[in-house]
Design a protein around this motif. Structure first.
Motif, mmCIF file in Angstrom:
data_model
loop_
_atom_site.group_PDB
_atom_site.id
_atom_site.type_symbol
_atom_site.label_atom_id
_atom_site.label_comp_id
_atom_site.label_asym_id
_atom_site.label_seq_id
_atom_site.Cartn_x
_atom_site.Cartn_y
_atom_site.Cartn_z
ATOM 1 N N ASP A 6 0.809 -1.223 0.000
ATOM 2 C CA ASP A 6 0.000 0.000 0.000
ATOM 3 C C ASP A 6 0.845 1.277 0.000
ATOM 4 O O ASP A 6 0.324 2.368 0.191
ATOM 5 N N TYR A 7 2.149 1.137 -0.215
ATOM 6 C CA TYR A 7 3.040 2.303 -0.239
ATOM 7 C C TYR A 7 2.640 3.245 -1.368
ATOM 8 O O TYR A 7 2.437 2.835 -2.503
ATOM 9 N N LYS A 8 2.513 4.528 -1.049
ATOM 10 C CA LYS A 8 2.135 5.517 -2.056
ATOM 11 C C LYS A 8 2.394 6.918 -1.533
ATOM 12 O O LYS A 8 2.511 7.140 -0.322
ATOM 13 N N PHE A 9 2.481 7.859 -2.452
ATOM 14 C CA PHE A 9 2.601 9.276 -2.095
ATOM 15 C C PHE A 9 1.313 9.737 -1.423
ATOM 16 O O PHE A 9 0.208 9.395 -1.852
ATOM 17 N N ILE A 10 1.460 10.517 -0.359
ATOM 18 C CA ILE A 10 0.312 11.087 0.351
ATOM 19 C C ILE A 10 0.287 12.592 0.091
ATOM 20 O O ILE A 10 1.209 13.309 0.507
ATOM 21 N N PRO A 11 -0.734 13.114 -0.585
ATOM 22 C CA PRO A 11 -0.777 14.537 -0.936
ATOM 23 C C PRO A 11 -1.225 15.417 0.218
ATOM 24 O O PRO A 11 -2.280 16.064 0.175
ATOM 25 N N ALA A 12 -0.419 15.446 1.288
ATOM 26 C CA ALA A 12 -0.704 16.288 2.448
ATOM 27 C C ALA A 12 0.479 17.202 2.676
ATOM 28 O O ALA A 12 1.632 16.802 2.501
ATOM 29 N N THR A 13 0.208 18.442 3.068
ATOM 30 C CA THR A 13 1.299 19.379 3.290
ATOM 31 C C THR A 13 0.927 20.368 4.378
ATOM 32 O O THR A 13 -0.181 20.328 4.930
ATOM 33 N N LYS A 131 -10.132 10.758 10.121
ATOM 34 C CA LYS A 131 -11.142 10.090 9.289
ATOM 35 C C LYS A 131 -10.546 9.520 7.996
ATOM 36 O O LYS A 131 -11.023 8.510 7.483
ATOM 37 N N ILE A 132 -9.509 10.163 7.460
ATOM 38 C CA ILE A 132 -8.914 9.665 6.215
ATOM 39 C C ILE A 132 -7.711 8.758 6.472
ATOM 40 O O ILE A 132 -7.074 8.285 5.534
ATOM 41 N N SER A 133 -7.423 8.481 7.737
ATOM 42 C CA SER A 133 -6.225 7.697 8.078
ATOM 43 C C SER A 133 -6.179 6.305 7.457
ATOM 44 O O SER A 133 -5.079 5.776 7.238
ATOM 45 N N PRO A 134 -7.314 5.638 7.135
ATOM 46 C CA PRO A 134 -7.203 4.335 6.462
ATOM 47 C C PRO A 134 -6.526 4.419 5.098
ATOM 48 O O PRO A 134 -6.114 3.382 4.556
ATOM 49 N N LEU A 135 -6.388 5.611 4.545
ATOM 50 C CA LEU A 135 -5.696 5.772 3.268
ATOM 51 C C LEU A 135 -4.178 5.731 3.422
ATOM 52 O O LEU A 135 -3.454 5.598 2.433
ATOM 53 N N PHE A 136 -3.686 5.836 4.661
ATOM 54 C CA PHE A 136 -2.241 5.882 4.880
ATOM 55 C C PHE A 136 -1.636 4.487 4.741
ATOM 56 O O PHE A 136 -2.249 3.492 5.139
ATOM 57 N N PRO A 137 -0.414 4.396 4.203
ATOM 58 C CA PRO A 137 0.267 3.089 4.124
ATOM 59 C C PRO A 137 0.427 2.466 5.506
ATOM 60 O O PRO A 137 0.798 3.141 6.463
ATOM 61 N N ASN A 138 0.129 1.171 5.595
ATOM 62 C CA ASN A 138 0.209 0.492 6.889
ATOM 63 C C ASN A 138 0.854 -0.887 6.801
ATOM 64 O O ASN A 138 1.127 -1.506 7.820
ATOM 65 N N GLU A 139 1.118 -1.372 5.596
ATOM 66 C CA GLU A 139 1.768 -2.674 5.450
ATOM 67 C C GLU A 139 3.230 -2.578 5.914
ATOM 68 O O GLU A 139 3.871 -1.535 5.762
ATOM 69 N N PRO A 140 3.785 -3.629 6.484
ATOM 70 C CA PRO A 140 5.168 -3.574 6.954
ATOM 71 C C PRO A 140 6.161 -3.466 5.801
ATOM 72 O O PRO A 140 5.932 -4.010 4.725
ATOM 73 N N ILE A 141 7.232 -2.730 6.035
ATOM 74 C CA ILE A 141 8.322 -2.666 5.068
ATOM 75 C C ILE A 141 9.363 -3.722 5.444
ATOM 76 O O ILE A 141 9.315 -4.293 6.539
ATOM 77 N N ASN A 142 10.286 -3.983 4.541
ATOM 78 C CA ASN A 142 11.324 -4.974 4.833
ATOM 79 C C ASN A 142 12.687 -4.404 4.469
ATOM 80 O O ASN A 142 13.027 -4.274 3.301
ATOM 81 N N ILE A 143 13.424 -4.009 5.505
ATOM 82 C CA ILE A 143 14.813 -3.565 5.327
ATOM 83 C C ILE A 143 15.714 -4.430 6.208
ATOM 84 O O ILE A 143 16.686 -3.956 6.802
ATOM 85 N N SER A 144 15.382 -5.714 6.284
ATOM 86 C CA SER A 144 16.001 -6.619 7.252
ATOM 87 C C SER A 144 17.510 -6.724 7.125
ATOM 88 O O SER A 144 18.205 -6.961 8.126
ATOM 89 N N MET A 145 18.052 -6.534 5.938
ATOM 90 C CA MET A 145 19.501 -6.657 5.757
ATOM 91 C C MET A 145 20.254 -5.393 6.164
ATOM 92 O O MET A 145 21.487 -5.386 6.180
ATOM 93 N N HIS A 146 19.525 -4.350 6.516
ATOM 94 C CA HIS A 146 20.174 -3.068 6.783
ATOM 95 C C HIS A 146 19.839 -2.466 8.149
ATOM 96 O O HIS A 146 20.479 -1.517 8.570
ATOM 97 N N VAL A 147 18.852 -3.003 8.843
ATOM 98 C CA VAL A 147 18.443 -2.427 10.124
ATOM 99 C C VAL A 147 18.993 -3.266 11.274
ATOM 100 O O VAL A 147 19.041 -4.493 11.210
ATOM 101 N N LYS A 148 19.435 -2.568 12.317
ATOM 102 C CA LYS A 148 20.008 -3.207 13.500
ATOM 103 C C LYS A 148 19.305 -2.679 14.741
ATOM 104 O O LYS A 148 18.774 -1.568 14.745
ATOM 105 N N ALA A 149 19.357 -3.459 15.811
ATOM 106 C CA ALA A 149 18.801 -3.015 17.084
ATOM 107 C C ALA A 149 19.729 -1.982 17.728
ATOM 108 O O ALA A 149 20.957 -2.110 17.670
#
Length: 279
Positions: A6-13, A131-149
């Protein structure tokens, strides 16, 4: 690496979009549409805190080079949490800079494709943004090879003099960053300085202390405890994920007010994640 489906540009400013502020020594806050990111450090060593909105990588790279010179890059990217407006450009930035990313260990499942955040709540008390928050991207991203604790000793890589503080509630692994020397705080969304549910206030950046954005906060008891933790540090300067920086007496008084009146100011009267009734 990949973003969610669901990644997409959000036209909010907002009126603050594209504006940078020298908040304190070696802390530069910059607004990408409706969210703040920070450059912390100097041209010899700096980090980027959070990664802005979707499709904002070119703007973030240009802002960084305008500040520190052509081809400059951070030593690392530190994430306060993994919501879409804080990791929106992370994959492009990793590809361009080839730097490590750090987040709290409890946030890693949301950054490695393992878990999805709770759905945004459009029924929560608030304004049009909620009210429009369901339009926001919410699926998990995967940067597993680059993120550390982040290190367990609360140090922050490449940020001498800073420590991370676990401030859950808005997300399980949310962190804030604190520099004891001058009591500077980068709070992420543990609390914000604009009523993020209101479209009018987001656009105009009308400043007021507020709890974390309601439509994406799933644990209000932990969120309240996190604000208490940050208030007990008596910060003198605060950069939050949304809204203008707040300093000095106004910050002190506002945080005290938020802690004391959290049920009235922050916790919504209704919504599917409200788990504490007001007295």
């Amino acid at each position: 690496m990949n973003y969610g489906r669901d990644y997409k540009f959000i036209p909010a400013t907002s009126v603050g979009s594209g504006v940078g502020i020298e908040v304190a020594p070696n802390i530069y806050s910059y607004t990408v549409q409706i969210v703040n990111i920070c450059l912390v450090g100097d041209k010899n060593n700096f980090v980027l805190v959070d990664a802005g909105m979707p499709r904002s990588a070119e703007e973030i790279i240009k802002m960084t080079e305008d500040r520190f010179g052509e081809k400059s890059k951070p030593s690392a990217i530190i994430l306060t949490h993994g919501h879409f407006d804080h990791v929106g450009a992370i994959i492009e930035l990793i590809d361009h800079w080839e730097v490590p990313v750090y987040a709290h260990e409890e946030e890693l499942p949301f950054l490695t494709g393992a878990r999805k955040y709770p759905e945004p709540d459009p029924t929560v008390e608030g304004g049009l943004v909620a009210k429009i928050s369901p339009l926001f991207p919410n699926e998990p991203i995967n940067i597993s090879m680059h993120v550390k604790a982040l290190p367990k000793d609360q140090s922050v890589p490449y940020m001498m003099g800073w420590k991370w503080i676990h401030t859950p509630g808005h997300t399980p692994g949310h962190v804030s960053l604190f520099r004891e020397e001058d009591r500077a705080l980068i709070a992420g969304d543990a609390f914000v300085t604009v009523k993020q549910e209101s479209l009018y206030k987001v656009v105009t950046q009308q400043q007021e202390i507020s709890g974390p954005p309601r439509y994406l906060t799933a644990d209000w008891n932990r969120a309240w405890e996190s604000v208490k933790t940050l208030q007990s540090l008596y910060p003198d300067t605060a950069v939050t994920g949304h809204g203008l920086p707040m300093t000095g007496e106004l910050l002190t008084e506002s945080l005290e007010k938020l802690v004391t009146n959290f049920e009235d100011i922050a916790i919504p009267d209704y919504g599917k994640y409200v788990n504490k009734r007001k007295h």
